[in-house]
Write an enzyme that holds these catalytic residues in place. Structure first.
Site, PDB file in Angstrom:
ATOM      1  N   ASP A 193       1.955  -7.375  -2.246  1.00  0.00           N
ATOM      2  CA  ASP A 193       1.460  -7.138  -3.612  1.00  0.00           C
ATOM      3  C   ASP A 193       2.397  -7.835  -4.590  1.00  0.00           C
ATOM      4  O   ASP A 193       2.924  -7.234  -5.527  1.00  0.00           O
ATOM      5  CB  ASP A 193       1.404  -5.635  -3.881  1.00  0.00           C
ATOM      6  CG  ASP A 193       0.600  -5.297  -5.136  1.00  0.00           C
ATOM      7  OD1 ASP A 193      -0.250  -6.107  -5.533  1.00  0.00           O
ATOM      8  OD2 ASP A 193       0.828  -4.214  -5.708  1.00  0.00           O
TER       9      ASP A 193
ATOM     10  N   ASP B  35       8.787  -2.181  -4.959  1.00  0.00           N
ATOM     11  CA  ASP B  35       7.509  -1.609  -4.526  1.00  0.00           C
ATOM     12  C   ASP B  35       6.898  -2.370  -3.355  1.00  0.00           C
ATOM     13  O   ASP B  35       5.962  -3.157  -3.508  1.00  0.00           O
ATOM     14  CB  ASP B  35       6.516  -1.546  -5.690  1.00  0.00           C
ATOM     15  CG  ASP B  35       5.311  -0.675  -5.355  1.00  0.00           C
ATOM     16  OD1 ASP B  35       5.298  -0.090  -4.251  1.00  0.00           O
ATOM     17  OD2 ASP B  35       4.392  -0.597  -6.172  1.00  0.00           O
TER      18      ASP B  35
END
EC number: 2.7.11.1
Length: 330
Positions: free
Chosen positions: A204, A221
């Site tokens: 991502d 993340d």
């Protein structure tokens, strides 16, 4: 996922978060800030006489413990190679996946920074260098617990959910017909790329998950880390609709990347296919989370006739984009 199984996740309170952090031996000073996160719940928690921590509470049912720990281990492997990642803090007993009452969570150091400037060639070159080093680590062994980014999970499953439960009846025929063409187009792109290797990737890698600080991109993340082609971590760095602009951006990224890792140019056949899969998966992600009260509050525009009409138009543009020649290495 049913609301019943997930309800404790929605009932997280500041007191519960602070109690969870203090259960690890920290002393909180009462400062508390909820950060912008929807899939999980993420908070900045102030500490007495110390830098605040980031507490990430995992959504029930999204990942198993083994899958979360595999993500953490990947971060530690990257950090051991002195790569700029924000890895979880281990407890005194050496654990990174922590438990408090019915919750699973992890603690992270707070890392400041700003988004990279993706129009800046120097930023793109540095991002390419860093991702080249990332992928050297990512290719040393596969994930065994976490899934792969593939046509079934991101494309077919997403389309089936939307067509069955969400698309308005007035648009269902247009959506399902277009979806068949999209899946055919994606398969054509994959066949053109031929036998592409999948490695462990961030998954991502957009600007919101990169903190630029001291001329260095810090990656945060890794919740979407999966097995995927290397280009999955590169294509989101290409911005704008202008092909010439994207070609120049790609050149900077790949020039930095190939200082450390080889890049297979056949993967460029996958750029628009992966973009299409992400678009399909994003709509299905919103649909799957629609029973979480945070989603209707934050995504008020979703699941309206106007939204689905615009979504179909965007997917038609993607169908055309997949039919164009891929970007090339200069």
């Amino acid at each position: 996922m049913s609301t019943t199984n997930s309800q404790p996740f929605y009932q997280l309170t500041p007191d519960t978060v602070i109690d969870a952090v203090e259960s690890l031996g920290y002393w909180c000073d009462g400062r508390f800030l909820e950060l912008n996160s929807y899939e999980n719940r993420v908070y900045q928690v102030g500490l007495e006489d110390d830098t605040p921590l980031i507490a990430k509470f995992y959504r029930p049912g999204r990942w198993s413990d083994a899958q979360i720990l595999e993500e953490h281990q990947f971060c530690y492997e990257l950090a051991e190679q002195e790569l700029p990642v924000v890895a979880p803090i281990r407890s005194e007993s050496g654990e990174s996946l922590l438990h408090f009452k019915d919750y699973r969570f992890a603690l992270y150091p707070r890392r400041g920074g700003r988004a990279p400037e993706l129009a800046d060639p120097d930023h793109l070159f540095r991002l390419g260098q860093t991702l080249g080093r990332f992928h050297l680590v990512g290719q040393t062994r596969p994930f065994t617990e976490r899934p792969a980014l593939d046509i079934r999970s991101y494309g077919i499953d997403s389309i089936e959910l939307i067509a069955r439960d969400f698309i308005p009846s007035s648009l269902r025929d247009a959506y399902t017909s277009l979806a068949e063409d999209l899946l055919s187009g994606i398969e054509v792109c994959y066949r053109a790329a031929r036998d592409i290797r999948s490695i462990r990737v961030h998954g991502d890698c957009h600007g919101g998950n990169i903190l630029w600080r001291d001329d260095t991109p810090n990656f945060v993340d890794f919740d979407d880390a999966r097995m995927a082609p290397a280009v999955q971590d590169l294509w989101m760095l290409l911005t704008g609709d202008d092909r010439q602009q994207q070609q120049l951006q790609l050149s900077e990224v790949i020039e930095g990347y190939t200082e450390f890792a080889e890049f297979d140019p056949r993967e460029l056949h996958l750029v628009e296919a992966l973009r299409t899969l992400r678009m399909l998966h994003y709509s299905a992600w919103l649909a799957r989370r629609w029973d979480d009260p945070a989603f209707p509050r934050s995504f008020t525009w979703f699941n309206t006739e106007r939204y689905w009409g615009e979504h179909i138009l965007q997917l038609r543009e993607q169908l055309a984009a997949m039919q164009e020649p891929p970007l090339t290495l200069l």
